[in-house]
Design an enzyme around this catalytic site. Structure first.
Site, PDB file in Angstrom:
ATOM      1  N   LEU A 202      58.337  93.427  13.288  1.00 46.50           N
ATOM      2  CA  LEU A 202      57.291  94.433  13.521  1.00 46.50           C
ATOM      3  C   LEU A 202      55.926  93.954  13.034  1.00 46.50           C
ATOM      4  O   LEU A 202      55.181  94.704  12.404  1.00 46.50           O
ATOM      5  CB  LEU A 202      57.656  95.772  12.867  1.00 46.50           C
ATOM      6  CG  LEU A 202      58.971  96.427  13.332  1.00 46.50           C
ATOM      7  CD1 LEU A 202      59.190  97.752  12.610  1.00 46.50           C
ATOM      8  CD2 LEU A 202      58.976  96.642  14.841  1.00 46.50           C
TER       9      LEU A 202
ATOM     10  N   GLU B 263      26.710 103.412  11.412  1.00 47.71           N
ATOM     11  CA  GLU B 263      25.256 103.579  11.509  1.00 47.71           C
ATOM     12  C   GLU B 263      24.546 102.784  10.416  1.00 47.71           C
ATOM     13  O   GLU B 263      23.522 102.140  10.653  1.00 47.71           O
ATOM     14  CB  GLU B 263      24.862 105.056  11.350  1.00 47.71           C
ATOM     15  CG  GLU B 263      25.409 105.986  12.402  1.00 47.71           C
ATOM     16  CD  GLU B 263      26.779 106.542  12.032  1.00 47.71           C
ATOM     17  OE1 GLU B 263      27.573 105.826  11.376  1.00 47.71           O
ATOM     18  OE2 GLU B 263      27.074 107.687  12.414  1.00 47.71           O
TER      19      GLU B 263
END
Ligand SMILES: NC(=O)c1ccc[n+]([C@@H]2O[C@H](COP(=O)([O-])OP(=O)(O)OC[C@H]3O[C@@H](n4cnc5c(N)ncnc54)[C@H](OP(=O)(O)O)[C@@H]3O)[C@@H](O)[C@H]2O)c1
Length: 331
Positions: free
Chosen positions: A203, A55
């Site tokens: 990974l 916001e």
């Protein structure tokens, strides 16, 4: 052309999706400000922990044009002062007319934002839509452990490797690209020691040309076996190891991880299901039949059909010649 609430919602959802993977333990929220004269004047996503929330980012960009406008936020604006000020008060200070949000904040500390806004004369509406990128964080916050997605690539008849052990590649290029794009949005990737020793995986989240994505998840191995000398890539890139599933989930939660991806192998996948911690499944299914070979799971996790692990089918996506099935835990 005048923008609508739906346009602002689309912008807020996109902003939330963009920051996913970088905000934990905070939620990947998106926000957009629609000015009183119908223009999207500010869009923002939550910044890494300690930074401004969505916001505030959107309001900063909107400046004075937020006055009398509508804020659309994917999560109810928070009402507490943590490392940043409360977002509900920032919206009051910006003098917006209306706040629309999708999901109520399940975090007791932060809840109450809608009430605070109403108490200051702001119209508050809950929109009837979901923010898919917020769902893991919402589930994690409610359950007090990281949200777990179990991921695997399988043939049509449920095999992850042929009888001779070959498994690269069951699925095609588009599915593999999707896996890497998905990894960059997770807080951690987990494998068992069996996979770490057999495959020496890195990974990492990589682009099509092999370069590393800008965001990398934590690399985690579960199991007690010593990986020294074998898991070369993991040692080179850095990883964490935990002896068991509960210990791993607790340590990951405590250190801020909320959204984790379990990439196998079959023994660890079975253990995760038996522990009852699998919240979602991502099955990449290739149009291939093997009739034998390694299965998705290492052992039966139910003795009879009535006890089977059953999920809801949330989404079906075609990826080149393969299909991605996204399943979520049945409520
Ligand atoms: N096609 C695919 O999608 C795919 C994906 C991943 C892996 N794979 C293949 O799968 C094979 C490895 O699978 P795997 O089943 O042998 O090994 P794995 O599941 O990767 O690892 C097994 C080990 O993880 C630890 N572990 C598992 N469950 C546990 C539990 N409930 N509590 C504590 N520790 C637990 C144990 O470690 P310790 O014994 O060390 O205590 C166990 O021996 C490899 O060949 C790999 O290539 C295929």
């Amino acid at each position: 052309m005048t923008a609508t609430i739906e346009d602002a919602l689309a912008a807020a959802l996109a902003a939330g999706a963009e920051v996913r993977g970088s905000t934990s333990p905070n939620p990947p929220v998106g926000a957009a400000i629609l000015s009183a004269d119908g223009e999207i004047v500010g869009v923002g996503g939550t910044q890494p922990a300690g930074g401004p929330h969505a916001e505030v980012m959107a309001l900063r960009r909107a400046g004075e044009r937020a006055r009398g406008g509508t804020a659309v936020v994917t999560l109810e604006p928070c009402n507490h002062s943590g490392r940043t000020g409360p977002c509900a008060q920032a919206l009051v200070d910006a003098a917006v007319d209306t706040v629309c949000y999708l999901h109520p904040d399940p975090n007791e500390q932060a809840a109450g934002g809608a009430e605070h806004l109403r108490a200051h004369g702001i119209t508050v509406r809950r929109l009837d839509a979901q923010a898919p990128d917020l769902l893991p964080w919402l589930t994690a916050t409610r359950s007090g452990r990281p949200h777990v997605t179990l991921k695997f690539a399988q043939t049509l008849d449920g095999h992850t490797a042929a009888p001779d052990g070959t498994s690269q590649w069951i699925t095609g290029e588009a599915a593999r690209r999707h896996v890497h794009e998905d990894r960059r949005r997770r807080d951690a990737i987990i494998v068992g020691t069996g996979t770490a020793l057999a495959d020496d995986p890195s990974l990492t989240a990589r682009l099509a040309d092999g370069a590393l994505h800008d965001r990398q998840p934590r690399r985690v191995v579960i199991g007690t076996r010593d990986l020294a000398g074998s898991a070369t890539n993991l040692h080179r890139l850095g990883f964490e190891q935990y002896p068991d599933i509960p210990g791993a989930l607790e340590a990951l939660w405590e250190s801020g991880a909320r959204d984790i991806l379990v990439e196998g192998g079959a023994t660890l996948a079975s253990g995760m299901l038996e522990a009852g911690v699998v919240d979602a499944v991502q099955a990449y299914v290739a149009p291939t039949l093997l009739g034998g070979g390694a299965g998705v799971l290492a052992r039966a996790v139910a003795g009879t059909l009535a006890d089977a692990a059953v999920f809801d089918l949330a989404d079906v996506t075609r990826l080149g010649g393969d299909v991605l099935l996204t399943l979520t835990r049945k409520d």
